[in-house]
Design an enzyme around this catalytic site. Structure first.
Site, PDB file in Angstrom:
ATOM      1  N   SER A 119      10.164  -1.183  -6.968  1.00  0.00           N
ATOM      2  CA  SER A 119      11.256  -0.247  -6.689  1.00  0.00           C
ATOM      3  C   SER A 119      11.461   0.703  -7.854  1.00  0.00           C
ATOM      4  O   SER A 119      11.968   1.806  -7.677  1.00  0.00           O
ATOM      5  CB  SER A 119      12.578  -0.990  -6.487  1.00  0.00           C
ATOM      6  OG  SER A 119      12.471  -1.933  -5.488  1.00  0.00           O
ATOM      7  N   HIS A 140       6.112   2.221  -1.692  1.00  0.00           N
ATOM      8  CA  HIS A 140       7.476   1.701  -1.718  1.00  0.00           C
ATOM      9  C   HIS A 140       8.047   1.680  -0.306  1.00  0.00           C
ATOM     10  O   HIS A 140       8.431   2.716   0.242  1.00  0.00           O
ATOM     11  CB  HIS A 140       8.329   2.571  -2.660  1.00  0.00           C
ATOM     12  CG  HIS A 140       9.716   2.047  -2.867  1.00  0.00           C
ATOM     13  ND1 HIS A 140      10.824   2.849  -2.887  1.00  0.00           N
ATOM     14  CD2 HIS A 140      10.159   0.783  -3.065  1.00  0.00           C
ATOM     15  CE1 HIS A 140      11.899   2.100  -3.084  1.00  0.00           C
ATOM     16  NE2 HIS A 140      11.515   0.848  -3.195  1.00  0.00           N
ATOM     17  N   GLU A 152       7.416   5.501   0.479  1.00  0.00           N
ATOM     18  CA  GLU A 152       7.173   6.471  -0.590  1.00  0.00           C
ATOM     19  C   GLU A 152       5.804   6.128  -1.184  1.00  0.00           C
ATOM     20  O   GLU A 152       5.587   5.006  -1.639  1.00  0.00           O
ATOM     21  CB  GLU A 152       8.265   6.366  -1.660  1.00  0.00           C
ATOM     22  CG  GLU A 152       9.625   6.841  -1.177  1.00  0.00           C
ATOM     23  CD  GLU A 152      10.728   6.717  -2.229  1.00  0.00           C
ATOM     24  OE1 GLU A 152      11.581   7.606  -2.287  1.00  0.00           O
ATOM     25  OE2 GLU A 152      10.747   5.731  -2.991  1.00  0.00           O
TER      26      GLU A 152
HETATM   27  N1  LIG Z   1      14.644  -6.110  -1.363  1.00  0.00           N
HETATM   28  C1  LIG Z   1      14.577  -4.806  -1.252  1.00  0.00           C
HETATM   29  O1  LIG Z   1      15.466  -4.166  -0.684  1.00  0.00           O
HETATM   30  C2  LIG Z   1      13.387  -4.058  -1.793  1.00  0.00           C
HETATM   31  C3  LIG Z   1      13.080  -2.786  -1.271  1.00  0.00           C
HETATM   32  C4  LIG Z   1      11.935  -2.129  -1.736  1.00  0.00           C
HETATM   33  C5  LIG Z   1      11.150  -2.708  -2.715  1.00  0.00           C
HETATM   34  N2  LIG Z   1      11.495  -3.947  -3.230  1.00  0.00           N
HETATM   35  C6  LIG Z   1      10.603  -4.522  -4.229  1.00  0.00           C
HETATM   36  O2  LIG Z   1       9.755  -5.472  -3.590  1.00  0.00           O
HETATM   37  C7  LIG Z   1       9.447  -6.531  -4.484  1.00  0.00           C
HETATM   38  C8  LIG Z   1       9.858  -7.842  -3.851  1.00  0.00           C
HETATM   39  O3  LIG Z   1      11.223  -7.805  -3.546  1.00  0.00           O
HETATM   40  P1  LIG Z   1      11.878  -8.873  -2.538  1.00  0.00           P
HETATM   41  O4  LIG Z   1      13.240  -8.367  -2.250  1.00  0.00           O
HETATM   42  O5  LIG Z   1      10.943  -9.167  -1.429  1.00  0.00           O
HETATM   43  O6  LIG Z   1      11.983 -10.149  -3.496  1.00  0.00           O
HETATM   44  P2  LIG Z   1      12.101 -11.691  -3.076  1.00  0.00           P
HETATM   45  O7  LIG Z   1      12.766 -12.341  -4.229  1.00  0.00           O
HETATM   46  O8  LIG Z   1      12.708 -11.820  -1.719  1.00  0.00           O
HETATM   47  O9  LIG Z   1      10.575 -12.178  -2.969  1.00  0.00           O
HETATM   48  C9  LIG Z   1       9.700 -12.195  -4.049  1.00  0.00           C
HETATM   49  C10 LIG Z   1       8.688 -13.280  -3.785  1.00  0.00           C
HETATM   50  O10 LIG Z   1       7.647 -13.139  -4.751  1.00  0.00           O
HETATM   51  C11 LIG Z   1       7.230 -14.433  -5.119  1.00  0.00           C
HETATM   52  N3  LIG Z   1       6.526 -14.370  -6.393  1.00  0.00           N
HETATM   53  C12 LIG Z   1       7.031 -14.222  -7.621  1.00  0.00           C
HETATM   54  N4  LIG Z   1       6.047 -14.226  -8.537  1.00  0.00           N
HETATM   55  C13 LIG Z   1       4.885 -14.345  -7.867  1.00  0.00           C
HETATM   56  C14 LIG Z   1       3.515 -14.393  -8.243  1.00  0.00           C
HETATM   57  N5  LIG Z   1       3.153 -14.355  -9.513  1.00  0.00           N
HETATM   58  N6  LIG Z   1       2.592 -14.533  -7.275  1.00  0.00           N
HETATM   59  C15 LIG Z   1       2.946 -14.594  -5.982  1.00  0.00           C
HETATM   60  N7  LIG Z   1       4.229 -14.552  -5.561  1.00  0.00           N
HETATM   61  C16 LIG Z   1       5.185 -14.433  -6.491  1.00  0.00           C
HETATM   62  C17 LIG Z   1       8.514 -15.241  -5.148  1.00  0.00           C
HETATM   63  O11 LIG Z   1       8.262 -16.640  -5.099  1.00  0.00           O
HETATM   64  C18 LIG Z   1       9.244 -14.705  -3.932  1.00  0.00           C
HETATM   65  O12 LIG Z   1       8.946 -15.461  -2.773  1.00  0.00           O
HETATM   66  C19 LIG Z   1      10.161  -6.202  -5.797  1.00  0.00           C
HETATM   67  O13 LIG Z   1       9.278  -5.516  -6.645  1.00  0.00           O
HETATM   68  C20 LIG Z   1      11.298  -5.294  -5.332  1.00  0.00           C
HETATM   69  O14 LIG Z   1      11.754  -4.439  -6.359  1.00  0.00           O
HETATM   70  C21 LIG Z   1      12.575  -4.646  -2.762  1.00  0.00           C
END
Ligand SMILES: NC(=O)c1ccc[n+]([C@@H]2O[C@H](COP(=O)([O-])OP(=O)(O)OC[C@H]3O[C@@H](n4cnc5c(N)ncnc54)[C@H](O)[C@@H]3O)[C@@H](O)[C@H]2O)c1
Length: 422
Positions: A119, A140, A152
């Site tokens: 993000s 993104h 994006e």
């Molecule tokens: N939640 C949102 O609204 C949103 C929107 C756009 C982008 N993002 C981005 O997407 C990414 C994930 O966000 P999310 O909300 O899904 O988080 P989340 O916490 O729901 O999920 C992240 C997952 O990644 C896993 N993980 C962590 N380290 C790891 C590794 N080394 N290998 C494999 N898996 C691993 C965790 O165990 C977890 O299940 C982040 O970079 C976040 O900034 C989030």
């Protein structure tokens, strides 16, 4: 290159949504997480996504089963040797992402393209962990990834045009709407949204409107939800973190309203804590009932105004009323800053905000409706509202001033995409 086998790293909220979208267009997907329990949770989410589509009648049971069968959970990188495309959606921590990209670079074939769903981290820095920065790109997605249309597409400094083309075509195959955004803090959508959310907090601090009045006017203007409901949904702690980051990167235009950190310190984090600007019952507002304002809010606002008398630009001034343009204008202005920096094609600002945030109408159309001269005059009136200190959150972009100086009043007219010849 047509993607046949992909891998998604991180089976959380975003990873499971992205894996669902990939499988839906016939791509085999490896869903990788660090522990089997997280993998299972992600697979369960995907099953629920497909089940709900069957229930709604938009997919047959057989189609859903076929799509679901394409997703395989894993906790190892063993099968990564055979994938054409990897998208990483793990924790938003640079050390985690660098480690992941270094690992997959050593395992995947040299032709495999890597994307990150970060993000806010630098795509260029993430790419530097690999020996193929030309094949690394930001993609993104927006939450929930299975529904939101916008992606994006963010090239890092070394990303090749072929990789950007690949990411764009993959988005189209997934029936998403890609918009190319040059790498900058917050990319486009979050960068614009936070100016407006922050301004709503100042309106609240100044006592110009209640949370409900602000939200209702914004919804009437054409956004799917008001800024204060959005704070509660996203989590005030998460928003405070993003606000601080954008302020550190862009300076005065993003000066955070002190009310946000005050709310976080008081444990009012939004839906997840049961109280934000509004009260929440088991995480969600009670349907059909008027929203109940957090009873602590008035006390917290009073404390903020006492501690930060200079933050209240309305202090001592005659009582004004809330005009919805006060929160929309900073977002428009930031969009023009992004255009003047070459971050985004002018024609794509509305595409991004409509597909990424569900705006019912284009943000840039405000210029067509009201005229750029009106926009500039309004920005300047807020900028110089307090005679002593200009309110830098409203400092107009030089592009607006230049266009008004040139007597150009219709922004979108000026920047219509050229008609292809031949
Ligand atoms: N939640 C949102 O609204 C949103 C929107 C756009 C982008 N993002 C981005 O997407 C990414 C994930 O966000 P999310 O909300 O899904 O988080 P989340 O916490 O729901 O999920 C992240 C997952 O990644 C896993 N993980 C962590 N380290 C790891 C590794 N080394 N290998 C494999 N898996 C691993 C965790 O165990 C977890 O299940 C982040 O970079 C976040 O900034 C989030």
């Amino acid at each position: 290159m047509r993607v046949q086998r992909a891998a998604v790293i991180g089976a959380g909220a975003m990873g499971s949504g992205i894996a669902c979208v990939l499988s839906q267009c016939g791509i085999e997907v490896l869903l990788k997480d660090v522990e089997q329990a997280f993998v299972d949770k992600g697979l369960g989410n995907i099953k629920r996504m497909y089940d709900s589509r069957v229930k709604k009648g938009t997919l047959s049971e057989a189609e859903a089963a076929n799509h679901l069968a394409l997703v395989k959970g894993t906790t190892s990188y063993d099968d990564f040797k055979g994938v054409d495309f990897v998208i990483e959606a793990a924790f938003e921590e640079i050390s985690v992402k660098l480690d992941i990209f270094k690992t997959i670079d050593a395992i995947c074939p040299s032709k495999t393209i890597f994307a990150t769903n970060t993000s806010a981290l630098s795509v260029s820095e993430i790419a530097s962990a690999t020996s193929r920065p030309d094949k690394v790109v930001g993609m993104h997605f927006f939450n929930p990834a299975q529904f939101m249309k916008l992606v994006e597409v963010i090239p890092g400094v070394k990303t090749s045009d072929e990789t950007v083309k690949f990411a764009t075509e993959l988005c189209h195959a997934m029936q998403k709407t890609p918009v190319k955004v040059q790498e900058c803090p917050g990319f486009l959508v979050n960068r614009l949204l936070f100016t407006y959310m922050n301004e709503a907090l100042y309106v609240l601090q100044e006592g110009l409107a209640t949370p409900e009045e602000i939200d209702n006017q914004v919804v009437a203007w054409g956004l799917p939800m008001g800024p204060l409901a959005l704070f509660d949904l996203t989590g005030l702690d998460v928003c405070a973190h993003v606000n601080k980051f954008l302020y550190a990167q862009y300076g005065a235009r993003f000066q955070p309203a002190p009310l946000l950190s005050k709310m976080v310190e008081a444990g009012c984090l939004g839906q997840k804590s049961g109280a934000g600007f509004f009260m929440h019952d088991k995480g969600v507002p009670v349907k059909g009932e008027a929203k109940k304002i957090n009873p602590k809010l008035a006390e917290l606002i009073a404390a903020v105004n006492k501690e930060n008398p200079s933050a209240n630009t309305n202090a001592g001034a005659p009582k004004k009323t809330f005009d919805v343009h006060r929160v929309i204008l900073p977002m428009f202005n930031e969009g023009v800053y992004a255009i003047q920096e070459g971050v985004i094609d002018p024609a794509d600002v509305d595409v991004a905000m409509q597909n990424g945030c569900g705006f019912k109408r284009g943000l840039m159309t405000i210029a067509d409706e009201k005229g750029l001269d009106w926009v500039l005059a309004e920005l300047n009136s807020y900028l110089y509202e307090n005679a002593k200190t200009p309110n830098e959150r409203f400092r107009p972009s030089w592009l607006i001033s230049k266009l008004v100086g040139a007597k150009v009043n219709d922004f979108s007219g000026l920047y219509k995409k050229p008609v292809a010849i031949g």
